[in-house]
Design a protein around this motif. Structure first.
Motif, PDB file in Angstrom:
ATOM      1  N   PHE A 184       0.779  -1.246   0.022  1.00 30.34           N
ATOM      2  CA  PHE A 184       0.023  -0.009  -0.255  1.00 30.34           C
ATOM      3  C   PHE A 184       0.835   1.204  -0.158  1.00 30.34           C
ATOM      4  O   PHE A 184       1.975   1.125   0.607  1.00 30.34           O
ATOM      5  CB  PHE A 184      -0.794   0.157   1.302  1.00 30.34           C
ATOM      6  CG  PHE A 184      -1.845   1.445   1.357  1.00 30.34           C
ATOM      7  CD1 PHE A 184      -3.122   1.325   0.520  1.00 30.34           C
ATOM      8  CD2 PHE A 184      -1.904   1.974   2.573  1.00 30.34           C
ATOM      9  CE1 PHE A 184      -4.017   2.310   0.589  1.00 30.34           C
ATOM     10  CE2 PHE A 184      -2.722   2.936   2.619  1.00 30.34           C
ATOM     11  CZ  PHE A 184      -3.995   3.043   1.631  1.00 30.34           C
ATOM     12  N   LEU A 185       0.225   2.296  -0.528  1.00 35.90           N
ATOM     13  CA  LEU A 185       0.925   3.512  -0.487  1.00 35.90           C
ATOM     14  C   LEU A 185       0.166   4.430   0.341  1.00 35.90           C
ATOM     15  O   LEU A 185      -0.992   4.238   0.413  1.00 35.90           O
ATOM     16  CB  LEU A 185       1.091   4.316  -1.899  1.00 35.90           C
ATOM     17  CG  LEU A 185       2.079   3.401  -3.019  1.00 35.90           C
ATOM     18  CD1 LEU A 185       1.756   4.193  -4.305  1.00 35.90           C
ATOM     19  CD2 LEU A 185       3.429   3.257  -2.574  1.00 35.90           C
ATOM     20  N   ALA A 186       0.862   5.406   1.017  1.00 37.41           N
ATOM     21  CA  ALA A 186       0.080   6.470   1.885  1.00 37.41           C
ATOM     22  C   ALA A 186       0.457   7.969   1.523  1.00 37.41           C
ATOM     23  O   ALA A 186       1.675   8.159   1.118  1.00 37.41           O
ATOM     24  CB  ALA A 186       0.499   6.123   3.102  1.00 37.41           C
ATOM     25  N   ILE A 187      -0.196   8.655   1.470  1.00 42.50           N
ATOM     26  CA  ILE A 187      -0.121  10.299   1.364  1.00 42.50           C
ATOM     27  C   ILE A 187       0.238  11.032   2.882  1.00 42.50           C
ATOM     28  O   ILE A 187      -0.835  10.655   3.556  1.00 42.50           O
ATOM     29  CB  ILE A 187      -0.832  11.024   0.522  1.00 42.50           C
ATOM     30  CG1 ILE A 187      -0.997  10.420  -0.889  1.00 42.50           C
ATOM     31  CG2 ILE A 187      -0.508  12.470   0.573  1.00 42.50           C
ATOM     32  CD1 ILE A 187      -1.969  11.001  -1.779  1.00 42.50           C
ATOM     33  N   ASN A 188       1.265  11.602   2.905  1.00 44.62           N
ATOM     34  CA  ASN A 188       1.507  12.323   4.210  1.00 44.62           C
ATOM     35  C   ASN A 188       0.758  13.785   4.039  1.00 44.62           C
ATOM     36  O   ASN A 188       1.120  14.533   3.261  1.00 44.62           O
ATOM     37  CB  ASN A 188       2.930  12.670   4.519  1.00 44.62           C
ATOM     38  CG  ASN A 188       3.107  13.350   5.821  1.00 44.62           C
ATOM     39  OD1 ASN A 188       2.633  14.058   6.396  1.00 44.62           O
ATOM     40  ND2 ASN A 188       4.272  12.946   6.418  1.00 44.62           N
ATOM     41  N   PRO A 189      -0.290  14.039   4.955  1.00 40.87           N
ATOM     42  CA  PRO A 189      -1.136  15.171   4.614  1.00 40.87           C
ATOM     43  C   PRO A 189      -0.402  16.582   4.944  1.00 40.87           C
ATOM     44  O   PRO A 189      -0.823  17.638   4.619  1.00 40.87           O
ATOM     45  CB  PRO A 189      -2.486  14.841   5.772  1.00 40.87           C
ATOM     46  CG  PRO A 189      -1.544  14.006   6.598  1.00 40.87           C
ATOM     47  CD  PRO A 189      -0.683  13.179   6.056  1.00 40.87           C
ATOM     48  N   ALA A 190       0.734  16.436   5.762  1.00 39.31           N
ATOM     49  CA  ALA A 190       1.630  17.550   5.986  1.00 39.31           C
ATOM     50  C   ALA A 190       2.427  17.951   5.104  1.00 39.31           C
ATOM     51  O   ALA A 190       2.866  18.979   5.282  1.00 39.31           O
ATOM     52  CB  ALA A 190       2.522  17.253   7.420  1.00 39.31           C
ATOM     53  N   ILE A 191       2.600  16.973   4.174  1.00 39.21           N
ATOM     54  CA  ILE A 191       3.573  17.463   2.854  1.00 39.21           C
ATOM     55  C   ILE A 191       2.716  17.663   1.638  1.00 39.21           C
ATOM     56  O   ILE A 191       2.975  18.436   0.922  1.00 39.21           O
ATOM     57  CB  ILE A 191       4.594  16.315   2.878  1.00 39.21           C
ATOM     58  CG1 ILE A 191       5.435  16.034   3.863  1.00 39.21           C
ATOM     59  CG2 ILE A 191       5.211  16.266   1.275  1.00 39.21           C
ATOM     60  CD1 ILE A 191       6.086  14.703   3.570  1.00 39.21           C
ATOM     61  N   CYS A 192       1.470  16.793   1.524  1.00 36.52           N
ATOM     62  CA  CYS A 192       0.828  17.173   0.460  1.00 36.52           C
ATOM     63  C   CYS A 192       0.539  18.566   0.025  1.00 36.52           C
ATOM     64  O   CYS A 192      -0.026  19.213   1.049  1.00 36.52           O
ATOM     65  CB  CYS A 192      -0.414  16.441   0.297  1.00 36.52           C
ATOM     66  SG  CYS A 192      -1.616  16.269  -0.929  1.00 36.52           S
ATOM     67  N   ILE A 193       0.653  19.211  -1.085  1.00 33.87           N
ATOM     68  CA  ILE A 193       0.265  20.441  -1.316  1.00 33.87           C
ATOM     69  C   ILE A 193      -1.127  20.646  -2.144  1.00 33.87           C
ATOM     70  O   ILE A 193      -1.328  21.631  -2.772  1.00 33.87           O
ATOM     71  CB  ILE A 193       1.346  21.146  -2.015  1.00 33.87           C
ATOM     72  CG1 ILE A 193       1.635  20.649  -3.502  1.00 33.87           C
ATOM     73  CG2 ILE A 193       2.387  21.407  -1.383  1.00 33.87           C
ATOM     74  CD1 ILE A 193       2.641  21.246  -4.356  1.00 33.87           C
ATOM     75  N   ASP A 194      -1.643  19.572  -2.216  1.00 32.31           N
ATOM     76  CA  ASP A 194      -3.205  19.646  -2.690  1.00 32.31           C
ATOM     77  C   ASP A 194      -3.116  20.046  -4.345  1.00 32.31           C
ATOM     78  O   ASP A 194      -3.988  20.807  -4.820  1.00 32.31           O
ATOM     79  CB  ASP A 194      -3.942  20.548  -2.058  1.00 32.31           C
ATOM     80  CG  ASP A 194      -5.403  20.329  -2.357  1.00 32.31           C
ATOM     81  OD1 ASP A 194      -5.999  19.219  -2.487  1.00 32.31           O
ATOM     82  OD2 ASP A 194      -6.297  21.389  -2.431  1.00 32.31           O
ATOM     83  N   CYS A 195      -1.986  19.440  -4.836  1.00 27.82           N
ATOM     84  CA  CYS A 195      -1.811  19.798  -6.341  1.00 27.82           C
ATOM     85  C   CYS A 195      -2.795  18.984  -7.580  1.00 27.82           C
ATOM     86  O   CYS A 195      -2.942  19.344  -8.628  1.00 27.82           O
ATOM     87  CB  CYS A 195      -0.580  19.722  -6.827  1.00 27.82           C
ATOM     88  SG  CYS A 195       0.176  18.050  -6.895  1.00 27.82           S
ATOM     89  N   ALA A 196      -3.081  17.878  -6.988  1.00 24.15           N
ATOM     90  CA  ALA A 196      -3.878  16.791  -7.597  1.00 24.15           C
ATOM     91  C   ALA A 196      -3.217  16.224  -8.837  1.00 24.15           C
ATOM     92  O   ALA A 196      -4.049  15.692  -9.603  1.00 24.15           O
ATOM     93  CB  ALA A 196      -5.343  17.509  -8.214  1.00 24.15           C
ATOM     94  N   LEU A 197      -2.093  16.243  -9.062  1.00 26.22           N
ATOM     95  CA  LEU A 197      -1.198  15.827 -10.172  1.00 26.22           C
ATOM     96  C   LEU A 197      -1.230  14.251  -9.817  1.00 26.22           C
ATOM     97  O   LEU A 197      -1.204  13.487 -11.072  1.00 26.22           O
ATOM     98  CB  LEU A 197       0.173  16.032 -10.201  1.00 26.22           C
ATOM     99  CG  LEU A 197       0.359  17.858 -10.695  1.00 26.22           C
ATOM    100  CD1 LEU A 197       1.713  17.949 -10.254  1.00 26.22           C
ATOM    101  CD2 LEU A 197      -0.029  17.870 -11.976  1.00 26.22           C
ATOM    102  N   CYS A 198      -1.484  13.543  -8.829  1.00 24.02           N
ATOM    103  CA  CYS A 198      -1.487  12.211  -8.531  1.00 24.02           C
ATOM    104  C   CYS A 198      -2.797  11.539  -8.926  1.00 24.02           C
ATOM    105  O   CYS A 198      -2.713  10.206  -9.504  1.00 24.02           O
ATOM    106  CB  CYS A 198      -1.062  11.746  -7.282  1.00 24.02           C
ATOM    107  SG  CYS A 198      -2.202  12.455  -5.782  1.00 24.02           S
ATOM    108  N   VAL A 199      -3.808  12.091  -8.813  1.00 23.85           N
ATOM    109  CA  VAL A 199      -5.012  11.697  -9.255  1.00 23.85           C
ATOM    110  C   VAL A 199      -5.444  10.969 -10.438  1.00 23.85           C
ATOM    111  O   VAL A 199      -5.590   9.740 -10.613  1.00 23.85           O
ATOM    112  CB  VAL A 199      -6.260  12.691  -8.828  1.00 23.85           C
ATOM    113  CG1 VAL A 199      -7.709  12.257  -9.106  1.00 23.85           C
ATOM    114  CG2 VAL A 199      -6.187  13.149  -7.437  1.00 23.85           C
TER     115      VAL A 199
END
Length: 107
Positions: free
Chosen positions: A32-47
């Motif tokens: 599984f992969l996880a996203i760190n909410p403290a690092i994520c800049i909400d750019c949506a490129l991953c979606v």
């Protein structure tokens, strides 16, 4: 705001999303992969890069996915950062779309 990896990533663990993340917000566990909410800049490129459609905006989480916000945050404290593309598990396509995989999550 942040994006959240949800249950369809379990046992799929495609890393296409990791390759486009400009801030290295992904962390890797055994299946599984996880996203760190403290690092994520909400750019949506991953979606759009996620072949499993497992990444969802935190404000759009359905009730059954709410627990994944806290789970992502927790797992990022335990797992190493991942910032490069890796081959998915050999059977990833078989698991893509299988429902209710949370009991299969490996820590």
């Amino acid at each position: 705001m942040t994006f959240v990896v949800t249950d369809n990533c379990i046992k799929c663990k495609y890393t296409d999303c990791v390759a486009v993340c400009p801030v290295d917000a992904f962390f890797e566990g055994p299946n599984f992969l996880a996203i760190n909410p403290a690092i994520c800049i909400d750019c949506a490129l991953c979606v759009p890069e996620c072949p499993a459609d497992a990444i969802i905006q935190d404000t759009d989480l359905a009730a059954e996915h709410q627990q994944y916000l806290a789970l992502n945050e927790e797992l990022c404290q335990e797992w190493p950062n991942l910032n490069e593309l890796k081959a998915p598990p050999e059977d990833a396509d078989k698991w893509n779309g299988v429902a209710d995989k949370l009991p299969l999550l490996e820590r």
